[in-house]
Design a protein around this motif. Structure first.
Motif, PDB file in Angstrom:
ATOM      1  N   HIS A 162      -0.221  -4.789   0.614  1.00  8.62           N
ATOM      2  CA  HIS A 162       1.071  -4.194   0.928  1.00  8.62           C
ATOM      3  C   HIS A 162       1.367  -3.163  -0.124  1.00  8.62           C
ATOM      4  CE1 HIS A 162       2.285  -7.597   3.574  1.00  8.62           C
ATOM      5  NE2 HIS A 162       1.376  -8.186   2.845  1.00  8.62           N
ATOM      6  N   VAL A 163       1.891  -2.047   0.295  1.00  9.85           N
ATOM      7  CA  VAL A 163       2.370  -1.089  -0.692  1.00  9.85           C
ATOM      8  C   VAL A 163       3.843  -0.883  -0.420  1.00  9.85           C
ATOM      9  CG1 VAL A 163       2.286   1.284  -1.466  1.00  9.85           C
ATOM     10  CG2 VAL A 163       0.188   0.037  -1.073  1.00  9.85           C
ATOM     11  N   PRO A 164       4.650  -1.072  -1.438  1.00 10.01           N
ATOM     12  CA  PRO A 164       6.085  -0.914  -1.221  1.00 10.01           C
ATOM     13  C   PRO A 164       6.406   0.544  -0.912  1.00 10.01           C
ATOM     14  CG  PRO A 164       5.603  -1.120  -3.549  1.00 10.01           C
ATOM     15  CD  PRO A 164       4.322  -1.348  -2.828  1.00 10.01           C
ATOM     16  N   ALA A 223       4.879  -8.587   9.254  1.00  2.00           N
ATOM     17  CA  ALA A 223       5.337  -7.550  10.179  1.00  2.00           C
ATOM     18  C   ALA A 223       6.497  -8.056  11.036  1.00  2.00           C
ATOM     19  CB  ALA A 223       4.192  -7.103  11.067  1.00  2.00           C
ATOM     20  N   LEU A 224       6.504  -9.358  11.295  1.00  2.80           N
ATOM     21  CA  LEU A 224       7.548  -9.934  12.144  1.00  2.80           C
ATOM     22  C   LEU A 224       8.860 -10.128  11.382  1.00  2.80           C
ATOM     23  CD1 LEU A 224       5.359 -12.577  13.966  1.00  2.80           C
ATOM     24  CD2 LEU A 224       6.591 -10.708  15.072  1.00  2.80           C
ATOM     25  N   GLN A 225       8.788  -9.984  10.067  1.00  9.33           N
ATOM     26  CA  GLN A 225       9.997 -10.217   9.285  1.00  9.33           C
ATOM     27  C   GLN A 225      10.654  -8.902   8.887  1.00  9.33           C
ATOM     28  OE1 GLN A 225       7.961 -12.533   6.329  1.00  9.33           O
ATOM     29  NE2 GLN A 225       9.181 -14.314   6.865  1.00  9.33           N
ATOM     30  N   LYS A 226      11.900  -9.022   8.543  1.00 11.01           N
ATOM     31  CA  LYS A 226      12.660  -7.812   8.232  1.00 11.01           C
ATOM     32  C   LYS A 226      12.402  -7.312   6.813  1.00 11.01           C
ATOM     33  CE  LYS A 226      16.988  -8.914   9.279  1.00 11.01           C
ATOM     34  NZ  LYS A 226      16.944 -10.125  10.111  1.00 11.01           N
ATOM     35  N   ASN A 227      12.256  -8.258   5.882  1.00  7.96           N
ATOM     36  CA  ASN A 227      12.290  -7.857   4.477  1.00  7.96           C
ATOM     37  C   ASN A 227      10.922  -7.754   3.824  1.00  7.96           C
ATOM     38  OD1 ASN A 227      15.266  -7.902   4.193  1.00  7.96           O
ATOM     39  ND2 ASN A 227      14.935 -10.042   4.737  1.00  7.96           N
ATOM     40  N   SER A 228       9.908  -7.578   4.627  1.00  7.57           N
ATOM     41  CA  SER A 228       8.575  -7.510   4.022  1.00  7.57           C
ATOM     42  C   SER A 228       8.182  -6.060   3.788  1.00  7.57           C
ATOM     43  CB  SER A 228       7.548  -8.154   4.939  1.00  7.57           C
ATOM     44  OG  SER A 228       7.937  -9.458   5.226  1.00  7.57           O
ATOM     45  N   GLU A 229       7.286  -5.904   2.829  1.00 13.27           N
ATOM     46  CA  GLU A 229       6.774  -4.563   2.583  1.00 13.27           C
ATOM     47  C   GLU A 229       5.716  -4.240   3.624  1.00 13.27           C
ATOM     48  OE1 GLU A 229       5.401  -5.010  -1.354  1.00 13.27           O
ATOM     49  OE2 GLU A 229       7.388  -4.682  -2.226  1.00 13.27           O
ATOM     50  N   PRO A 230       5.556  -2.948   3.936  1.00 11.01           N
ATOM     51  CA  PRO A 230       4.604  -2.580   4.981  1.00 11.01           C
ATOM     52  C   PRO A 230       3.168  -2.947   4.607  1.00 11.01           C
ATOM     53  CG  PRO A 230       5.841  -0.675   4.166  1.00 11.01           C
ATOM     54  CD  PRO A 230       6.288  -1.831   3.384  1.00 11.01           C
ATOM     55  N   ALA A 259       0.647   2.272  -5.618  1.00 12.15           N
ATOM     56  CA  ALA A 259      -0.220   1.165  -5.235  1.00 12.15           C
ATOM     57  C   ALA A 259      -0.613   0.294  -6.421  1.00 12.15           C
ATOM     58  CB  ALA A 259      -1.473   1.712  -4.568  1.00 12.15           C
ATOM     59  N   THR A 260      -0.233   0.686  -7.608  1.00 14.80           N
ATOM     60  CA  THR A 260      -0.717  -0.054  -8.778  1.00 14.80           C
ATOM     61  C   THR A 260       0.410  -0.649  -9.595  1.00 14.80           C
ATOM     62  OG1 THR A 260      -0.801   2.063  -9.916  1.00 14.80           O
ATOM     63  CG2 THR A 260      -2.880   1.187  -9.117  1.00 14.80           C
ATOM     64  N   SER A 261       1.460  -1.080  -8.946  1.00 14.52           N
ATOM     65  CA  SER A 261       2.545  -1.619  -9.756  1.00 14.52           C
ATOM     66  C   SER A 261       2.035  -2.864 -10.466  1.00 14.52           C
ATOM     67  CB  SER A 261       3.775  -1.902  -8.915  1.00 14.52           C
ATOM     68  OG  SER A 261       3.709  -3.189  -8.387  1.00 14.52           O
ATOM     69  N   GLY A 262       2.427  -3.018 -11.692  1.00 13.67           N
ATOM     70  CA  GLY A 262       1.941  -4.140 -12.485  1.00 13.67           C
ATOM     71  C   GLY A 262       0.760  -3.764 -13.357  1.00 13.67           C
TER      72      GLY A 262
END
Ligand code: ADP
Ligand code: ZN
Length: 684
Positions: free
Chosen positions: A504-506, A478-485, A407-410
């Motif tokens: 969002h968390v990858p 949520a409606l898109q394919k390439n998004s993170e949850p 959750a803490t990327s960056g």
């Protein structure tokens, strides 16, 4: 390209170059660096001296006061008339004439009252009738004496009137000078204060530095050199003179330098580049000299110069060069580096986050020719850093550091260290003996987006707008394919300006973003604004931060990633300060720059239309989730997806093993995103 694909949208940026501004801003504070504690090494001594001075002054004053009182009791001033009367009456035994007064000693009388027991003298001022006075005195049989100058008194008064103020002024001045130069006295303005910040033993080893394995590997070699210079010099190998630690603030550059000293068991001299630069020309250069002199005495040792860009800034004017004092200092540094003998085992480590502005002369072989990159930690590195810092923190079983790291990327080392500490404080605040996962997530949010502002009361209408805005982001993604949850949606405002955000968390750490992902990110970013327009038929200032991020992404796509139809594979921008704010410079003609702007606008416009279309096709779901969010204030990604699936008539997905842990975190334990300044503009 994307070492920090932090929870996009309100959550934060994704691409290496344009994203991490905010993250960096609040980071510097953690990395105090060297120089601090050492500065007042001789403070107590100086204070003692000052106290002594004040004390003796006070004593002196008191003494002279008491003296004057004492003499005042027996020594009475009388008028000249009275003096003449006494003279005529024959009461005077003798007089003593001094420069400014006449001391009168009366004849002894038999004491009538106890007061008469005290021998009294009188004095009066001198009138301008000296010649007649002397005759009169002699006529009246009075002994006359002229004053014999009292040398001891004079010495004292000279001391008091001339020397003392001089000394006082000198002390005061030297005190001020010390303050200004941080060392020496007025005579030693240029004295290095490097020796003040020496650590004989840093007590830090490579074990304390987590992640950064490559950096450690490169440094291992120099450690060995320092350990055992003979081994290398026998063969004829030379110890490298300097290495430059390059990376964003807070990634552990200072820590690494200390670890090198600790591993090699040598003293650690440290100074910040800015310490060299003083008011006076020539001070920096003399400090450099002193520093090297001191270090040579203590060899083998490490000299660490933090923020080396402060002195090592390129001398050409592009980077604001041409400062006399800095140039002198730099020249001195260069010549000292050339001068010293590496076989003694002195290693200079410099740290900077702006390597691009350093003077070329500093980087050539024989000086800082090694460059060690200390970049932001990846997932594995973050887990390791969290582990290092939680070593001494009591934690219960619920703690899952991997989830925190994800959750803490960056985030950099100092952020993570800070989070662990905040979590421990949280636990104490809640009266618990162990830190739990909830504390950690709270701390993550605290560090990244600030505290919850529970007392801020938003009007009903505003809450509705914010709610739709956030759900707009979440729904589009949520409606898109390439998004993170989606991990969390909240409309609880934060102190750092966000009125709400979607996190969002990858599912896993990403190092690359595909064009499709970037596109979906753009649509998601403008989704908030699209929802506002769709539902309220008006727009607010709340999308300012989204727009900024979206523009950055779109621009990078066009100018750096070669992802535009119009320009194709042309590099139109170069990243200038990669480790700080990711600032870029255009390197194309003005005409092209104008076209780039146009292209960026088109991309954003398209994304916006797409977001509006997606939302209006799913208006019912939007309304439903927004209403739910207004009621709950914070909802989890799971709750969100449940409603979403039900409305869409989608089947329940099979639980993925590795996701389980995260999905089961209760609502409040949800993690955080990087600052989401939604509605940030409205704050101003
Ligand atoms: P820099 O010099 O790069 O700005 P510092 O070395 O001053 O950063 O780091 C500040 C603090 O952050 C350190 O004292 C340490 O507590 C923590 N830290 C940073 N990076 C790491 C790391 N890789 N491993 C462990 N702790 C770290
Ligand atoms: Zn937004």
């Amino acid at each position: 390209m994307s070492e920090n694909n932090l929870n996009q949208y309100d959550g934060g940026p994704m691409n290496g170059s344009s994203g991490n501004n905010r993250n960096n801003n609040n980071r510097n504070n953690g990395s105090g660096g060297p120089g601090g504690p050492g500065g007042n090494g001789d403070g107590p001594k100086r204070q003692n001296l000052l106290m002594l001075l004040i004390a003796s002054l006070v004593t002196l004053l008191m003494m002279s006061w008491v003296m004057s009182k004492m003499t005042g009791a027996t020594d009475l001033e009388i008028s000249y008339n009275e003096f003449i009367e006494k003279l005529e009456a024959g009461e005077i035994e003798s007089v003593q004439i001094t420069d400014d007064r006449i001391n009168i000693y009366p004849k002894k009388t038999t004491p009538k009252t106890p007061q008469d027991m005290i021998p009294r003298t009188y004095y009066t001022g001198r009138a301008e009738d000296d010649s007649t006075l002397t005759r009169r005195l002699l006529e009246n049989d009075v002994e006359v004496a002229k004053e014999i100058p009292d040398n001891s008194g004079m010495l004292f008064s000279i001391l008091l009137t001339y020397v003392l103020p001089l000394v006082l002024v000198w002390v005061l001045l030297s005190f001020l000078f010390r303050r200004m130069s941080g060392g020496g006295g007025p005579m030693g303005v240029g004295k290095s204060n490097a020796k003040v910040y020496v650590q004989k033993e840093t007590g830090i080893t490579f074990k304390d530095v987590a992640g950064e394995d490559e950096a450690k590997e490169s440094l291992q070699e120099v450690v060995d050199f320092l350990h055992n210079p003979g081994k290398y010099s026998k063969i004829g190998a030379k110890l490298p003179k300097g290495a430059l630690l390059v990376g964003p603030p807070g990634t552990g550059k200072t820590l690494l330098a200390k670890a090198v000293a600790g591993e090699a068991g040598v003293p650690f001299f440290s100074l910040a580049g800015s310490d060299f630069i003083e008011l006076y020309v020539g001070v920096g250069a003399s400090r450099v000299r002193d520093l090297f002199k001191e270090a040579t005495k203590n060899a083998p040792c490490i000299i660490f110069i933090d923020e080396i860009d402060a002195i090592g800034r390129s001398r050409d004017s592009k980077y604001g060069g041409g400062n006399e004092e800095r140039e002198q200092t730099l020249n001195q540094l260069l010549s000292e580096m050339d001068g010293f003998d590496t076989s003694k085992g002195i290693l200079i480590l410099g740290a900077t986050n702006r390597p691009e502005i350093l003077d070329k002369a500093l980087l050539r072989p024989g000086r800082f020719d090694r460059r060690i990159i200390v970049d932001k930690p990846d997932l594995k590195g973050r887990v390791a850093i969290l582990k290092v810092h939680s070593k001494d923190v009591l934690m219960d079983d619920s703690v899952d550091l991997d989830a925190i790291a994800l959750a803490t990327s960056g985030a950099v080392g100092s952020d993570l260290a800070n989070m662990i500490n905040e979590a421990a404080i949280n636990a104490v605040k809640h009266g618990r003996e162990y830190v739990c996962q909830k504390d950690l997530f709270e701390a993550v949010e605290l560090v990244l987006v600030g505290k919850e502002k529970k007392d801020r009361i938003m009007s009903k209408e505003e809450r509705r707008i914010v709610s739709y805005h956030e759900v707009g982001h979440a729904l589009v993604s949520a409606l898109q394919k390439n998004s993170e949850p989606v991990q969390k949606i909240t409309i609880v405002p934060r102190t750092m300006g966000a009125l709400g955000y979607v996190m969002h968390v990858p599912e896993e750490e990403k190092f690359l973003n595909t064009q499709a992902e970037l596109h979906d990110m753009l649509v998601g970013l403008v989704g908030g604004r699209a929802a506002e327009e769709l539902v309220f038929d008006t727009v607010t200032t709340g999308a300012a931060n989204d727009i900024e991020k979206a523009t950055n992404i779109a621009r990078s796509m066009v100018t750096q990633y070669g992802m535009s139809r119009k320009f194709g594979l042309v590099g139109l921008e170069t990243v200038e300060s990669r480790y700080l704010d990711g600032r870029t410079v255009m390197n194309c003609s003005d005409v092209t720059a104008a076209e780039v702007d146009k292209e960026v606008m088109d991309i954003l416009k398209e994304a916006y239309e797409e977001a509006k279309k997606l939302l209006s096709e799913n208006r019912e779901i939007l309304d439903k989730i927004a209403a739910y969010l207004i009621e709950k204030e914070t909802i989890t990604g799971k709750e969100f997806m449940e409603i979403f699936r039900k409305e869409k008539g989608l089947p329940e997905p099979e639980e993925k093993e590795d996701n389980e842990g995260r999905e089961e975190i209760p609502k409040e334990q949800e993690d955080a995103a990087e600052a989401a300044l939604d509605n940030g503009a409205a704050e101003q």
